[in-house]
Write a protein that holds these residues in place. Structure first.
Motif, PDB file in Angstrom:
ATOM      1  N   ILE A   1       0.911  -1.186   0.038  1.00 58.03           N
ATOM      2  CA  ILE A   1      -0.004  -0.127   0.081  1.00 58.03           C
ATOM      3  C   ILE A   1       0.730   1.113  -0.048  1.00 58.03           C
ATOM      4  CG2 ILE A   1      -1.775   1.411   1.272  1.00 58.03           C
ATOM      5  CD1 ILE A   1      -2.822  -1.160  -0.118  1.00 58.03           C
ATOM      6  N   PRO A   2       1.898   1.266   0.710  1.00 61.79           N
ATOM      7  CA  PRO A   2       2.700   2.790   0.878  1.00 61.79           C
ATOM      8  C   PRO A   2       3.231   2.972  -0.646  1.00 61.79           C
ATOM      9  CG  PRO A   2       3.241   1.343   2.784  1.00 61.79           C
ATOM     10  CD  PRO A   2       2.266   0.562   1.964  1.00 61.79           C
ATOM     11  N   PHE A   3       3.708   1.755  -1.090  1.00 60.04           N
ATOM     12  CA  PHE A   3       4.276   1.936  -2.627  1.00 60.04           C
ATOM     13  C   PHE A   3       3.134   2.435  -3.497  1.00 60.04           C
ATOM     14  CE2 PHE A   3       5.264   0.293  -6.844  1.00 60.04           C
ATOM     15  CZ  PHE A   3       6.501   0.663  -6.911  1.00 60.04           C
ATOM     16  N   THR A   4       2.082   1.850  -3.503  1.00 55.05           N
ATOM     17  CA  THR A   4       1.101   2.237  -4.450  1.00 55.05           C
ATOM     18  C   THR A   4       0.447   3.620  -4.133  1.00 55.05           C
ATOM     19  OG1 THR A   4       0.302  -0.115  -4.381  1.00 55.05           O
ATOM     20  CG2 THR A   4      -1.186   1.390  -5.661  1.00 55.05           C
ATOM     21  N   SER A   5       0.379   4.217  -3.009  1.00 61.12           N
ATOM     22  CA  SER A   5       0.155   5.318  -2.468  1.00 61.12           C
ATOM     23  C   SER A   5       1.122   6.416  -3.177  1.00 61.12           C
ATOM     24  CB  SER A   5      -0.089   5.340  -0.972  1.00 61.12           C
ATOM     25  OG  SER A   5      -0.675   4.393  -0.340  1.00 61.12           O
ATOM     26  N   ALA A   6       2.059   5.930  -3.070  1.00 57.21           N
ATOM     27  CA  ALA A   6       3.332   6.851  -3.695  1.00 57.21           C
ATOM     28  C   ALA A   6       2.943   7.071  -5.024  1.00 57.21           C
ATOM     29  CB  ALA A   6       4.679   6.332  -3.629  1.00 57.21           C
ATOM     30  N   SER A   7       2.864   5.979  -5.816  1.00 59.93           N
ATOM     31  CA  SER A   7       2.418   5.858  -7.161  1.00 59.93           C
ATOM     32  C   SER A   7       1.115   6.882  -7.545  1.00 59.93           C
ATOM     33  CB  SER A   7       2.055   4.473  -7.709  1.00 59.93           C
ATOM     34  OG  SER A   7       3.206   3.775  -7.763  1.00 59.93           O
ATOM     35  N   SER A   8       0.053   6.855  -6.802  1.00 55.96           N
ATOM     36  CA  SER A   8      -1.036   7.426  -6.915  1.00 55.96           C
ATOM     37  C   SER A   8      -0.624   9.158  -6.590  1.00 55.96           C
ATOM     38  CB  SER A   8      -2.266   7.156  -5.573  1.00 55.96           C
ATOM     39  OG  SER A   8      -2.318   5.775  -5.675  1.00 55.96           O
TER      40      SER A   8
END
Lengths: 231, 116
Positions: free
Chosen positions: A95-102
């Motif tokens: 989730i932290p990685f995908t949040s950064a992508s978002s």
């Protein structure tokens, strides 16, 4: 007087460039883009719905040998969380990685809209910086998606392995393809701008590409919440 | 005369803005972006605090819709396009697709059993 003639000629030419308006007085190109985006809503609506159904069916497959579990399961029930945890579906998400992508994709929407504003106000150097930034941020998002897909594949989540994998890769893959098409359009705009062929009178072209790009961003807003955040 | 022609050219330069209504300033775009970033951070935080069922899902859906409206209204200029004559046509074209997609989504959701 010759300046006046030149200016008048420029105005006439510029009006010819985007004088294609519908009987409503609105730009045909912009109407077409909105119609296209409306149809894209249907495409992604169907893909998201298919994802939800596929995930539900996947979990049913997982517990196929336990009819009593099937009878008691449903969205939000504790058994669903247990099944997801046991089969490493949700823990796989970073989730932290995908949040950064978002966040990166949201920022690219900002630079895109600033690029349009800069072109419409004849600030061409700034418009190139913003277009370049949008291109870079979009490419970073795609790189992140490739990394994420590779990590999932190594953990055993393949496209044909189970329903969850098929649904997940189809939905996020379609979005990734849309982002990639957007990157091609952004690259074209940047090329035109560097050749001095993206002037104020063609600001609507930038706006149309921007509409597409923002739509791709909106779709990710939905995917991020529905696929990644809601169990 | 020359001034008149220059003015004409300049006004053409802003033709896009005239035709699409008054667009936000750069500062307003930045405010929208900050709001989007904060909402994303709250969304992620909310998903990590250990809530379940409606308490988890409903706020996430609400924040998702707000982000959708912010991007559509400000960045895609839908809010500002409605201020120009016939500008609602853009919204209508998008809304038709969106409503149909929501109907598909609702049909899907109705197939689920909810235990909340």
């Amino acid at each position: 007087m010759s300046d006046l003639a030149l200016n008048a000629e420029h105005v006439a030419d510029a009006h010819d460039d985007h004088g294609h308006h519908s009987s409503l007085g609105l730009s045909n190109a912009k109407l077409a883009m909105w119609l296209f985006l409306g149809s894209e809503c249907l495409l992604f609506g169907a893909l998201i719905s298919t994802y939800l159904l596929s995930v539900a069916n996947f979990i049913r497959e997982v517990v196929a040998g336990n009819p009593e579990v099937i009878d008691t399961m449903g969205v939000g029930s504790p058994i669903m969380a247990e099944i997801a945890e046991a089969h490493s579906v949700e823990p796989m998400f970073d989730i932290p990685f995908t949040s950064a992508s978002s966040f990166i994709l949201l920022m690219s929407s900002l630079t895109m809209v600033l690029a349009h504003k800069a072109v419409s106000e004849a600030r061409y150097r700034e418009s190139r910086i913003y277009l370049g930034a949008t291109l870079f941020l979009g490419a970073t998002f795609i790189a992140g998606q490739v990394y994420e897909f590779t990590a999932f594949y190594r953990e055993g989540l393949t496209y044909t392995g189970n329903l969850f994998g098929s649904a997940f890769y189809t939905l996020t893959g379609f979005h990734g393809v849309h982002v990639s098409v957007g990157l091609i359009m952004l690259g074209s705009l940047l090329y035109l701008s560097m050749r001095g062929r993206l002037q104020q009178d063609r600001a609507e072209t930038v706006e149309l590409v921007g509409l597409y790009w923002h739509f791709v961003d909106i779709v990710w807003v939905l995917i991020f919440t529905i696929v990644y955040l809601i169990p | 005369m020359a001034n008149s022609a220059t003015t004409s050219t300049a006004s053409h330069g802003t033709h896009g803005d005239d035709a699409h209504g008054a667009h936000p300033t750069e500062g307003q775009y930045w405010i929208v972006f900050v709001a989007l970033a904060v909402l994303t951070a709250v969304e992620v935080g909310w998903s990590f605090i250990g809530l379940e069922g409606v308490a988890l899902v409903l706020p996430l859906i609400v924040m998702m819709v707000v982000k959708f409206l912010l991007v559509g209204g400000a960045f895609m200029h839908l809010y500002f396009d409605t201020k120009i004559p016939k500008g609602g046509t853009f919204v209508a074209l998008f809304a038709i697709g969106l409503i149909l997609a929501l109907m598909v989504f609702a049909a899907t959701i109705s197939a689920f059993e909810w235990h909340v």
